[in-house]
Scaffold this active site. Structure first.
Site, mmCIF file in Angstrom:
data_model
loop_
_atom_site.group_PDB
_atom_site.id
_atom_site.type_symbol
_atom_site.label_atom_id
_atom_site.label_comp_id
_atom_site.label_asym_id
_atom_site.label_seq_id
_atom_site.Cartn_x
_atom_site.Cartn_y
_atom_site.Cartn_z
ATOM 1 N N GLU A 1 0.981 -1.219 0.068
ATOM 2 C CA GLU A 1 0.063 0.045 0.131
ATOM 3 C C GLU A 1 0.747 1.262 -0.016
ATOM 4 O O GLU A 1 1.426 1.555 1.003
ATOM 5 C CB GLU A 1 -0.957 0.199 1.150
ATOM 6 C CG GLU A 1 -1.909 -1.179 1.288
ATOM 7 C CD GLU A 1 -2.798 -1.223 0.426
ATOM 8 O OE1 GLU A 1 -3.347 -0.242 -0.056
ATOM 9 O OE2 GLU A 1 -3.535 -2.589 -0.017
ATOM 10 N N CYS B 1 -2.117 9.384 2.211
ATOM 11 C CA CYS B 1 -1.827 8.833 0.994
ATOM 12 C C CYS B 1 -2.994 9.097 -0.176
ATOM 13 O O CYS B 1 -2.978 9.152 -1.333
ATOM 14 C CB CYS B 1 -1.636 7.194 1.186
ATOM 15 S SG CYS B 1 -3.162 6.384 1.863
HETATM 16 P P1 NAD Z 1 8.556 4.537 4.627
HETATM 17 O O1 NAD Z 1 8.524 3.727 3.521
HETATM 18 O O2 NAD Z 1 9.741 5.523 4.785
HETATM 19 O O3 NAD Z 1 8.236 3.857 5.991
HETATM 20 C C1 NAD Z 1 7.246 2.725 6.298
HETATM 21 C C2 NAD Z 1 7.762 1.713 7.317
HETATM 22 O O4 NAD Z 1 8.771 1.079 6.627
HETATM 23 C C3 NAD Z 1 8.263 2.070 8.442
HETATM 24 O O5 NAD Z 1 7.645 1.363 9.508
HETATM 25 C C4 NAD Z 1 9.731 1.931 8.377
HETATM 26 O O6 NAD Z 1 10.495 1.903 9.489
HETATM 27 C C5 NAD Z 1 9.554 0.762 7.318
HETATM 28 N N1 NAD Z 1 11.102 0.368 6.743
HETATM 29 C C6 NAD Z 1 12.006 1.472 6.317
HETATM 30 N N2 NAD Z 1 12.915 0.886 5.590
HETATM 31 C C7 NAD Z 1 12.503 -0.668 5.533
HETATM 32 C C8 NAD Z 1 13.098 -1.532 4.990
HETATM 33 N N3 NAD Z 1 14.170 -1.465 4.148
HETATM 34 N N4 NAD Z 1 12.319 -2.574 4.806
HETATM 35 C C9 NAD Z 1 11.274 -2.729 5.595
HETATM 36 N N5 NAD Z 1 10.777 -1.833 6.389
HETATM 37 C C10 NAD Z 1 11.427 -0.604 6.318
HETATM 38 O O7 NAD Z 1 7.039 5.138 4.665
HETATM 39 P P2 NAD Z 1 6.538 6.589 5.522
HETATM 40 O O8 NAD Z 1 7.385 7.850 5.447
HETATM 41 O O9 NAD Z 1 6.494 5.825 6.949
HETATM 42 O O10 NAD Z 1 5.078 6.615 5.175
HETATM 43 C C11 NAD Z 1 4.675 7.448 4.135
HETATM 44 C C12 NAD Z 1 4.429 7.085 2.870
HETATM 45 O O11 NAD Z 1 3.332 5.807 2.941
HETATM 46 C C13 NAD Z 1 3.689 7.926 1.818
HETATM 47 O O12 NAD Z 1 4.551 7.639 0.549
HETATM 48 C C14 NAD Z 1 2.366 7.578 1.795
HETATM 49 O O13 NAD Z 1 1.652 7.819 0.636
HETATM 50 C C15 NAD Z 1 2.464 6.016 2.049
HETATM 51 N N6 NAD Z 1 1.206 5.617 2.643
HETATM 52 C C16 NAD Z 1 0.158 4.655 1.844
HETATM 53 C C17 NAD Z 1 -0.914 4.267 2.345
HETATM 54 C C18 NAD Z 1 -1.697 3.425 1.600
HETATM 55 O O14 NAD Z 1 -2.677 2.737 2.157
HETATM 56 N N7 NAD Z 1 -1.400 3.125 0.167
HETATM 57 C C19 NAD Z 1 -1.484 4.765 3.578
HETATM 58 C C20 NAD Z 1 -0.608 5.839 4.176
HETATM 59 C C21 NAD Z 1 0.912 6.214 3.909
#
Ligand code: NAD
Length: 510
Positions: free
Chosen positions: A236, A270
């Site tokens: 997502e 998002c």
């Molecule tokens: P992010 O990708 O930086 O982090 C998300 C999660 O992934 C965190 O818990 C982080 O610690 C973890 N993470 C980081 N590196 C990782 C790795 N190498 N392997 C596995 N996990 C890892 O995203 P964010 O900044 O927390 O969230 C914002 C983004 O999320 C935006 O792009 C937003 O659009 C998206 N988002 C999507 C939805 C949806 O339902 N489509 C909903 C909310 C947010």
């Protein structure tokens, strides 16, 4: 250099340090996944009704502690209490209610009708849980974007290891407490605080499915890790929602909705409205109404009864500033706002940008801030073309007086979810599936799809014992001419002739 053992959490409202959190190590992640695996047989073998009863306790806990949890989520994220209550907490009881009714229907084994050329067989479709599910969640809606996938995985019998965002660990603690209070069996659901290294370790651990919500860049890494095993993965990811204003739209309602849909949660969503496409006929009137609405929006911390809070993640302010600078340098104009608020904390003004075009970063990339970029389009067809000519396809909305035409336009927008004369709300509707296309991700949850995405489907076919043998079993000698006749009869739709030849083949198998 040694990796840090902990990270600190600061308030997005005041900047003061709130707490330190341990970064769960790879070895600890593996141990947690081991505990989840040990818990899997006991949990998955419970009758569905028993699991649902145990999970109903989560609903009671969220209900009983709503006020306290809303405050803690707001302290962690900076979002208004109204948002913590309505967009984070409320969805959990609603989803549990919905899944209590749906799960017994959706997850039960059911008969499916066979084609007539398969007499004497009964076919079923059934489902079984996948095993240990790793859920990795972001900071913008840290509660519901963790709880809904966790509950959707637990209901069909999976056990879960959740890695919440390091940006909002306070909400991770709320969830840990809820599961402890619910008194679920040991190892059924565990919350592991940590940063990207903990998430990466979870992706490499012995899990059977990964459910990831976050950025496209991290989503790619998660998918690559899943590909090694390979295991199913659901992503997502980001979005850049369109808001298409047609010539006959109710402009007042549309302007109010646009301000809310773009600014709720300070635009860190998002499914935020991030591309406002307005047809030329009504452009000036709509922009005037929108400006009025945006000027009324108040900015402040959770205890100031404001409409929007600070940016939850300080780094996000740089993205907002960079997109605004790029837009201005390419000819866009700031109609309102455009700067950080002159006070302590990470507050940014609600900002309207006009004269935006599809070459600018503010149009092409996810901004994730309190910004409303407006594009003037010739007509609705141009709006749909622009909507679809984009890397993201998560959600969007169409605003039209003629609802039938609105529905037609919505059907042409390439996104996982499109609303007509409404915004954002469909995501909170438990009956509707949610997920994106293109760079917005892979897979669906919510709705009945949300249960089916955490099970494997199993086909079962049973012979009723009418015949001693089957027409296509050995020996093949002398069967080909009848096979050929049966083949042509089947393809010509001549079922009696096909069955006649199949019976002959059956006799030849004796
Ligand atoms: P992010 O990708 O930086 O982090 C998300 C999660 O992934 C965190 O818990 C982080 O610690 C973890 N993470 C980081 N590196 C990782 C790795 N190498 N392997 C596995 N996990 C890892 O995203 P964010 O900044 O927390 O969230 C914002 C983004 O999320 C935006 O792009 C937003 O659009 C998206 N988002 C999507 C939805 C949806 O339902 N489509 C909903 C909310 C947010």
């Amino acid at each position: 250099m040694n990796a840090p053992a902990s990270f600190e959490k600061r308030s997005p409202v005041t900047g003061e340090k709130l707490a330190d959190y341990h970064i769960t190590t790879k070895a600890e992640v593996d141990e947690a996944v081991g505990r989840a695996r040990d818990a899997f047989p006991g949990w998955s073998e419970l009758p569905l009704e028993t699991r649902l009863k145990k999970l109903a306790r989560v609903r009671e806990i969220v209900k009983e502690n709503g006020e306290e949890y809303a405050e803690r989520i707001s302290d962690d994220t900076g979002k208004p209490l109204v948002d913590s209550l309505m967009t984070e907490l409320l969805s959990i009881p609603l989803f549990i209610d919905y899944y209590e009714k749906q799960a017994p229907k959706v997850l039960s084994r059911h008969k499916v009708r066979n084609p007539l050329v398969l007499p004497g067989k009964t076919s079923y479709v059934g489902y079984f849980p996948m095993g240990v599910v790793g859920v990795i969640s972001p900071w913008n809606f840290p509660f519901q974007l963790s709880m809904i996938p966790v509950l959707s995985a637990l209901i069909p019998g999976n056990t879960v290891v959740l890695k919440p965002s390091e940006v909002t660990p306070g909400t991770g603690e709320v969830m840990r407490e809820i599961f402890e209070k619910a008194n679920l069996p040991e190892g059924v659901v565990q919350v592991l605080q940590g940063d990207g290294s903990t998430g990466a370790a979870l992706c490499k651990a012995d899990v059977d499915k990964l459910f990831f919500t976050g950025s496209v860049a991290t989503g790619r890494k998660v998918m690559a890790a899943a590909a090694v095993k390979p295991i199913p993965v659901e992503l997502e990811l980001g979005g850049k929602d369109v808001f298409i204003v047609c010539h006959d739209a109710d402009l007042r309602r549309a302007a109010k909705a646009c301000a809310w849909g773009a600014l709720i949660n300070c635009g860190q969503m998002c499914i935020s409205v991030e591309r406002i496409l307005v047809v030329d006929d009504v452009y000036d009137e709509f922009v005037g109404l929108l400006e009025k609405e945006v000027r009324r929006v108040t900015v402040g911390g959770p205890d100031e009864d404001a409409d929007i809070g600070p940016m939850t993640f300080r780094k996000q302010i740089d993205t907002v500033k960079n997109h605004l600078e790029d837009a201005i340098s390419h000819g866009a104009k700031i109609l309102f706002g455009g700067d950080q608020v002159d006070r302590e904390g990470d507050f940014f003004e609600p900002t309207i940008v006009t004269d935006v075009d599809d070459t600018m970063d503010i149009y092409r990339e996810e901004t994730f801030g309190p910004v409303l970029p407006i594009v003037r389009v010739r007509d609705e067809d141009e709006a749909v073309r622009m909507a679809n000519d984009h890397q993201y396809g998560l959600s969007g909305s169409v605003w039209a007086g003629d609802r039938k035409r609105g529905l037609e336009l919505a059907s042409r927008v390439e996104a996982g979810q499109v609303m007509v004369n409404d915004v954002v709300l469909a995501t909170g509707n438990p009956v509707l599936p949610f997920g994106g296309v293109k760079n917005s991700g892979i897979g669906r949850y919510h709705g009945t799809e949300g249960l089916l995405s955490f099970v494997h489907t199993k086909a079962i076919m049973m012979d009723r014992g009418w015949f001693k043998n089957e027409p296509f079993w050995f020996p093949y000698e002398g069967k080909y001419p009848h096979m050929l006749e049966a083949y042509h009869a089947l393809l010509d739709g001549n079922l009696p002739k096909a069955l006649l030849n199949i019976m002959k083949l059956r006799r030849m198998t004796d």
